[in-house]
Design a protein around this motif. Structure first.
Motif, PDB file in Angstrom:
ATOM      1  N   ARG A  72      -1.374 -25.968 -62.634  1.00  0.00           N
ATOM      2  CA  ARG A  72      -1.619 -25.569 -64.295  1.00  0.00           C
ATOM      3  C   ARG A  72      -2.550 -24.765 -64.458  1.00  0.00           C
ATOM      4  O   ARG A  72      -3.804 -24.828 -63.907  1.00  0.00           O
ATOM      5  N   VAL A  73      -2.137 -23.804 -65.159  1.00  0.00           N
ATOM      6  CA  VAL A  73      -2.974 -22.443 -65.176  1.00  0.00           C
ATOM      7  C   VAL A  73      -3.209 -22.212 -66.646  1.00  0.00           C
ATOM      8  O   VAL A  73      -2.418 -22.393 -67.407  1.00  0.00           O
ATOM      9  N   THR A  74      -4.367 -21.397 -67.097  1.00  0.00           N
ATOM     10  CA  THR A  74      -4.673 -21.049 -68.120  1.00  0.00           C
ATOM     11  C   THR A  74      -4.565 -19.404 -68.249  1.00  0.00           C
ATOM     12  O   THR A  74      -5.161 -18.884 -67.143  1.00  0.00           O
ATOM     13  N   SER A 117      -4.880 -15.981 -69.476  1.00  0.00           N
ATOM     14  CA  SER A 117      -5.717 -14.962 -70.561  1.00  0.00           C
ATOM     15  C   SER A 117      -4.987 -13.825 -70.894  1.00  0.00           C
ATOM     16  O   SER A 117      -5.275 -13.404 -72.045  1.00  0.00           O
ATOM     17  N   ARG A 168       4.143 -14.583 -69.842  1.00  0.00           N
ATOM     18  CA  ARG A 168       3.911 -15.887 -69.248  1.00  0.00           C
ATOM     19  C   ARG A 168       5.150 -15.939 -68.246  1.00  0.00           C
ATOM     20  O   ARG A 168       4.813 -16.788 -67.125  1.00  0.00           O
ATOM     21  N   VAL A 185       2.300 -22.841 -67.357  1.00  0.00           N
ATOM     22  CA  VAL A 185       1.411 -21.740 -67.504  1.00  0.00           C
ATOM     23  C   VAL A 185       1.011 -21.924 -69.197  1.00  0.00           C
ATOM     24  O   VAL A 185       1.813 -22.096 -69.959  1.00  0.00           O
ATOM     25  N   THR A 186      -0.221 -22.247 -69.542  1.00  0.00           N
ATOM     26  CA  THR A 186      -0.689 -22.412 -70.819  1.00  0.00           C
ATOM     27  C   THR A 186      -1.507 -21.256 -71.192  1.00  0.00           C
ATOM     28  O   THR A 186      -2.431 -21.073 -70.627  1.00  0.00           O
ATOM     29  N   PRO A 187      -1.081 -20.768 -72.546  1.00  0.00           N
ATOM     30  CA  PRO A 187      -2.119 -19.452 -72.899  1.00  0.00           C
ATOM     31  C   PRO A 187      -2.937 -19.924 -73.451  1.00  0.00           C
ATOM     32  O   PRO A 187      -3.271 -21.029 -73.928  1.00  0.00           O
ATOM     33  N   ALA A 188      -4.115 -19.088 -73.221  1.00  0.00           N
ATOM     34  CA  ALA A 188      -5.437 -19.170 -73.591  1.00  0.00           C
ATOM     35  C   ALA A 188      -5.616 -19.256 -75.222  1.00  0.00           C
ATOM     36  O   ALA A 188      -4.465 -18.685 -75.845  1.00  0.00           O
ATOM     37  N   THR A 189      -6.644 -19.425 -75.723  1.00  0.00           N
ATOM     38  CA  THR A 189      -6.576 -19.298 -77.154  1.00  0.00           C
ATOM     39  C   THR A 189      -6.645 -18.083 -77.581  1.00  0.00           C
ATOM     40  O   THR A 189      -6.131 -17.564 -78.717  1.00  0.00           O
ATOM     41  N   TRP A 212      -5.190 -15.502 -76.401  1.00  0.00           N
ATOM     42  CA  TRP A 212      -4.059 -14.805 -75.697  1.00  0.00           C
ATOM     43  C   TRP A 212      -3.023 -14.334 -76.720  1.00  0.00           C
ATOM     44  O   TRP A 212      -2.720 -14.937 -77.708  1.00  0.00           O
TER      45      TRP A 212
END
Length: 321
Positions: free
Chosen positions: A251-253, A255, A259, A289-293, A295
């Motif tokens: 699990r990654v964030t 930046s 994606r 893959v979760t986008p950062a705030t 992003w």
């Protein structure tokens, strides 16, 4: 001409001697490409120096002959380059590494040998066995001591044994207390059976050994750390969390960046790191893959207009002459 006493002194720092000794150790193992670079420490006191090195030697290798040759070479080269009086270097062999492991291609180590199931590392169950042996030993010792005192010393039976006999004589098999004790004994027996038939040490994963009858393993936290470092090097990736079990979940964030492309790069980096571990059992990689705030999706690149061809001087305009 300046007198010798006024010319000053030359001081060689400890780190210089250490670097020279490490390089000399590498020269002594130049004919063994599987050896890793040596690490060490050095101290200089006046015109004398001491050196200690930690090396990883290739396997198989004659340890005594290799270490003695390294000591001679390190001492000679260090004296030659520094001018210091060096005592015999202290060399510690920290590990032996087969050359086949370093030279093996990652693809060849991904699958276990054909015809054999991947082997797991079995635990010796030291703590449960020690507890069970201690309880059984204490009970048998207390009973044997009481019997010896009764029959040899002509003493009355111990109070705890008399109370246990009276309790057993006054309770039937259907009493709740007897049923509870029986259930507890059954659970303890089931727990012992489970410990006997399960391998344990689930925190270790076996790796493909370069020789038969050799069982090697790697800790799962080490695999997770290796995958985490490899995934963290992907451009745009921020925080990384890895969990390695039957599957490796990453699990990654994100930046910045795309994606889809980032996920493909994350999966490729994780699979490459797993291949370098030479695990016996292949583990599939699942990436999230979760986008950062902060992003933002990348803006599409502008499409350049197609150039209009210049008219030829020989071309005839529409409508004729």
């Amino acid at each position: 001409m300046t007198a010798a006493a006024q010319r000053g002194t030359t001081t060689v720092a400890d780190r210089v001697v250490r670097r020279i000794a490490e390089r000399a150790a590498g020269e002594a193992l130049a004919d063994r490409p599987a050896a890793r670079p040596a690490t060490g420490a050095a101290s200089v006191r006046g015109g004398r120096a001491r050196v200690a090195l930690a090396v990883t030697l290739p396997y198989p290798a004659p340890l005594g002959e290799t270490v003695r040759g390294m000591q001679r070479h390190v001492a000679g080269r260090t004296r030659e380059l520094t001018g210091l009086d060096l005592s015999v270097p202290r060399i510690t062999v920290t590990a032996l590494e087969p050359a086949a492991v370093r030279d093996r291609a990652p693809a060849a180590s991904a699958a276990p040998p054909e015809g054999r199931a991947p082997r797991r590392v079995w635990s010796t169950r030291g703590v449960p066995v020690a507890l069970q042996a201690a309880v059984a030993t204490a009970a048998c010792a207390a009973l044997a001591l009481d019997l010896v005192l009764v029959h040899v010393g002509h003493r009355p039976a111990a109070a705890w044994r008399v109370a246990a006999v009276h309790w057993l004589a006054g309770h039937r098999p259907g009493d709740p207390s007897v049923v509870a004790l029986g259930a507890l004994a059954a659970l303890l027996g089931l727990w012992a059976v489970v410990l006997a038939v399960t391998p344990g040490l689930r925190g270790r994963s076996t790796v493909c050994a370069p020789a038969p009858r050799v069982v090697a393993s790697v800790d799962r936290p080490a695999v997770e750390a290796l995958v985490r470092d490899a995934v963290g090097a992907v451009p745009g990736v921020g925080a990384v969390r890895v969990r390695a079990r039957r599957r490796v979940r990453v699990r990654v964030t994100l930046s910045y960046g795309d994606r889809g492309r980032a996920r493909a790069d994350v999966v490729a980096a994780a699979e490459e790191a797993l291949a370098s571990c030479a695990l016996r059992r292949h583990r599939a990689v699942r990436a999230r893959v979760t986008p950062a705030t902060a992003w933002r999706p990348p803006e599409p690149s502008p499409v350049a207009p197609e150039p209009v061809p210049a008219p030829s001087p020989d071309a005839v305009p529409e409508g004729g002459l």
